[in-house]
Design a protein around this motif. Sequence first.
Motif, PDB file in Angstrom:
ATOM      1  N   GLY A 199       2.264   3.316  -2.342  1.00 11.93           N
ATOM      2  CA  GLY A 199       0.852   3.128  -2.005  1.00 11.93           C
ATOM      3  C   GLY A 199       0.546   1.872  -1.219  1.00 11.93           C
ATOM      4  N   THR A 200       1.521   1.006  -1.020  1.00 10.68           N
ATOM      5  CA  THR A 200       1.319  -0.244  -0.290  1.00 10.68           C
ATOM      6  C   THR A 200       1.194   0.026   1.208  1.00 10.68           C
ATOM      7  OG1 THR A 200       2.657  -1.418  -1.931  1.00 10.68           O
ATOM      8  CG2 THR A 200       2.284  -2.536   0.180  1.00 10.68           C
ATOM      9  N   ASN A 201       0.161  -0.542   1.800  1.00 11.40           N
ATOM     10  CA  ASN A 201      -0.017  -0.425   3.245  1.00 11.40           C
ATOM     11  C   ASN A 201       1.017  -1.255   3.995  1.00 11.40           C
ATOM     12  OD1 ASN A 201      -2.299   1.285   3.206  1.00 11.40           O
ATOM     13  ND2 ASN A 201      -3.610  -0.465   2.766  1.00 11.40           N
ATOM     14  N   VAL A 202       1.243  -0.899   5.230  1.00 14.93           N
ATOM     15  CA  VAL A 202       2.140  -1.679   6.087  1.00 14.93           C
ATOM     16  C   VAL A 202       1.487  -3.045   6.323  1.00 14.93           C
ATOM     17  CG1 VAL A 202       3.232  -1.817   8.349  1.00 14.93           C
ATOM     18  CG2 VAL A 202       2.992   0.408   7.232  1.00 14.93           C
ATOM     19  N   PRO A 203       2.197  -4.142   6.045  1.00  9.14           N
ATOM     20  CA  PRO A 203       1.621  -5.475   6.273  1.00  9.14           C
ATOM     21  C   PRO A 203       1.319  -5.705   7.757  1.00  9.14           C
ATOM     22  CG  PRO A 203       3.611  -5.614   4.918  1.00  9.14           C
ATOM     23  CD  PRO A 203       3.525  -4.213   5.441  1.00  9.14           C
ATOM     24  N   ALA A 204       0.309  -6.506   8.009  1.00 11.96           N
ATOM     25  CA  ALA A 204      -0.129  -6.775   9.383  1.00 11.96           C
ATOM     26  C   ALA A 204       1.002  -7.325  10.252  1.00 11.96           C
ATOM     27  CB  ALA A 204      -1.305  -7.752   9.374  1.00 11.96           C
TER      28      ALA A 204
ATOM     29  N   VAL B 291      14.288   3.012  -5.219  1.00 13.11           N
ATOM     30  CA  VAL B 291      14.812   4.281  -4.696  1.00 13.11           C
ATOM     31  C   VAL B 291      16.283   4.185  -4.294  1.00 13.11           C
ATOM     32  CG1 VAL B 291      12.527   5.061  -3.959  1.00 13.11           C
ATOM     33  CG2 VAL B 291      14.012   3.894  -2.305  1.00 13.11           C
ATOM     34  N   GLY B 292      16.897   3.038  -4.551  1.00 15.72           N
ATOM     35  CA  GLY B 292      18.322   2.880  -4.254  1.00 15.72           C
ATOM     36  C   GLY B 292      18.630   2.573  -2.805  1.00 15.72           C
ATOM     37  N   GLY B 293      17.652   2.042  -2.088  1.00 17.51           N
ATOM     38  CA  GLY B 293      17.875   1.670  -0.686  1.00 17.51           C
ATOM     39  C   GLY B 293      18.755   0.440  -0.564  1.00 17.51           C
ATOM     40  N   ARG B 294      19.370   0.298   0.568  1.00 23.01           N
ATOM     41  CA  ARG B 294      20.213  -0.880   0.819  1.00 23.01           C
ATOM     42  C   ARG B 294      19.340  -2.131   0.896  1.00 23.01           C
ATOM     43  NH1 ARG B 294      25.521   0.374   3.238  1.00 23.01           N
ATOM     44  NH2 ARG B 294      25.725   2.628   3.135  1.00 23.01           N
ATOM     45  N   PRO B 295      19.832  -3.254   0.410  1.00 19.12           N
ATOM     46  CA  PRO B 295      19.032  -4.485   0.433  1.00 19.12           C
ATOM     47  C   PRO B 295      18.564  -4.892   1.834  1.00 19.12           C
ATOM     48  CG  PRO B 295      20.950  -4.766  -0.973  1.00 19.12           C
ATOM     49  CD  PRO B 295      21.109  -3.437  -0.270  1.00 19.12           C
TER      50      PRO B 295
ATOM     51  N   ARG C 257       7.599  15.588   9.644  1.00 21.77           N
ATOM     52  CA  ARG C 257       6.980  15.073   8.421  1.00 21.77           C
ATOM     53  C   ARG C 257       7.720  13.808   8.023  1.00 21.77           C
ATOM     54  NH1 ARG C 257       7.813  16.869   2.591  1.00 21.77           N
ATOM     55  NH2 ARG C 257       6.146  15.750   1.542  1.00 21.77           N
ATOM     56  N   ILE C 258       6.979  12.733   7.859  1.00 25.00           N
ATOM     57  CA  ILE C 258       7.576  11.466   7.449  1.00 25.00           C
ATOM     58  C   ILE C 258       7.669  11.461   5.928  1.00 25.00           C
ATOM     59  CG2 ILE C 258       7.323   8.964   7.426  1.00 25.00           C
ATOM     60  CD1 ILE C 258       5.860   9.254  10.120  1.00 25.00           C
ATOM     61  N   LEU C 259       8.887  11.417   5.436  1.00 26.72           N
ATOM     62  CA  LEU C 259       9.126  11.406   3.998  1.00 26.72           C
ATOM     63  C   LEU C 259       9.076   9.987   3.434  1.00 26.72           C
ATOM     64  CD1 LEU C 259      12.152  13.885   3.955  1.00 26.72           C
ATOM     65  CD2 LEU C 259       9.731  14.417   3.584  1.00 26.72           C
ATOM     66  N   SER C 260       9.554   9.040   4.221  1.00 25.91           N
ATOM     67  CA  SER C 260       9.567   7.633   3.821  1.00 25.91           C
ATOM     68  C   SER C 260       9.656   6.792   5.087  1.00 25.91           C
ATOM     69  CB  SER C 260      10.776   7.347   2.918  1.00 25.91           C
ATOM     70  OG  SER C 260      10.850   5.986   2.589  1.00 25.91           O
ATOM     71  N   ALA C 261       8.801   5.783   5.183  1.00 23.20           N
ATOM     72  CA  ALA C 261       8.870   4.870   6.325  1.00 23.20           C
ATOM     73  C   ALA C 261       8.917   3.447   5.774  1.00 23.20           C
ATOM     74  CB  ALA C 261       7.705   5.093   7.277  1.00 23.20           C
ATOM     75  N   TYR C 262       7.826   2.686   5.885  1.00 25.35           N
ATOM     76  CA  TYR C 262       7.819   1.335   5.341  1.00 25.35           C
ATOM     77  C   TYR C 262       8.068   1.379   3.835  1.00 25.35           C
ATOM     78  CZ  TYR C 262       6.063  -2.972   3.366  1.00 25.35           C
ATOM     79  OH  TYR C 262       5.948  -4.119   2.632  1.00 25.35           O
ATOM     80  N   ARG C 263       8.874   0.441   3.348  1.00 26.22           N
ATOM     81  CA  ARG C 263       9.088   0.278   1.905  1.00 26.22           C
ATOM     82  C   ARG C 263       8.962  -1.196   1.544  1.00 26.22           C
ATOM     83  NH1 ARG C 263      14.880   3.271   1.437  1.00 26.22           N
ATOM     84  NH2 ARG C 263      14.218   5.380   1.989  1.00 26.22           N
ATOM     85  N   THR C 264       8.298  -1.465   0.434  1.00 21.23           N
ATOM     86  CA  THR C 264       8.328  -2.818  -0.113  1.00 21.23           C
ATOM     87  C   THR C 264       9.744  -3.073  -0.627  1.00 21.23           C
ATOM     88  OG1 THR C 264       7.727  -2.089  -2.331  1.00 21.23           O
ATOM     89  CG2 THR C 264       5.897  -2.694  -0.845  1.00 21.23           C
ATOM     90  N   VAL C 265      10.094  -4.330  -0.819  1.00 21.04           N
ATOM     91  CA  VAL C 265      11.413  -4.656  -1.351  1.00 21.04           C
ATOM     92  C   VAL C 265      11.588  -4.005  -2.723  1.00 21.04           C
ATOM     93  CG1 VAL C 265      12.887  -6.547  -2.175  1.00 21.04           C
ATOM     94  CG2 VAL C 265      11.610  -6.787  -0.030  1.00 21.04           C
ATOM     95  N   ALA C 266      10.558  -4.073  -3.560  1.00 18.74           N
ATOM     96  CA  ALA C 266      10.642  -3.495  -4.907  1.00 18.74           C
ATOM     97  C   ALA C 266      10.830  -1.985  -4.852  1.00 18.74           C
ATOM     98  CB  ALA C 266       9.393  -3.854  -5.708  1.00 18.74           C
ATOM     99  N   HIS C 267      10.075  -1.312  -3.992  1.00 20.05           N
ATOM    100  CA  HIS C 267      10.198   0.151  -3.900  1.00 20.05           C
ATOM    101  C   HIS C 267      11.558   0.538  -3.308  1.00 20.05           C
ATOM    102  CE1 HIS C 267       8.812   4.243  -3.948  1.00 20.05           C
ATOM    103  NE2 HIS C 267       9.229   4.392  -2.693  1.00 20.05           N
TER     104      HIS C 267
END
Length: 81
Positions: free
Chosen positions: A17-22, A61-65, A47-57
Amino acid sequence: MQLTKDFHLHEFKCNDGTNVPANLMPNVKLLAENLQVLRDEIGEPLRILSAYRTVAHNRKVGGRPNSLHIKAKAADLSCKS
């Protein structure tokens, strides 16, 4: 906010739910422009399944650091084709 003919800013926000930071808006605009080229070429909606992610998110989800999602420079997509 409409970014391109077919992509809207809300599609790029984090799935938590976090917006893309300015400060990352230039990155997301470039990403949307590049995805528009792809969409125009294949002639199918993307269809965009995932784009911007916060570090926590990203961690959740197991993304690379060092994932490009954290910088709004990557997107996971789905299309009918």
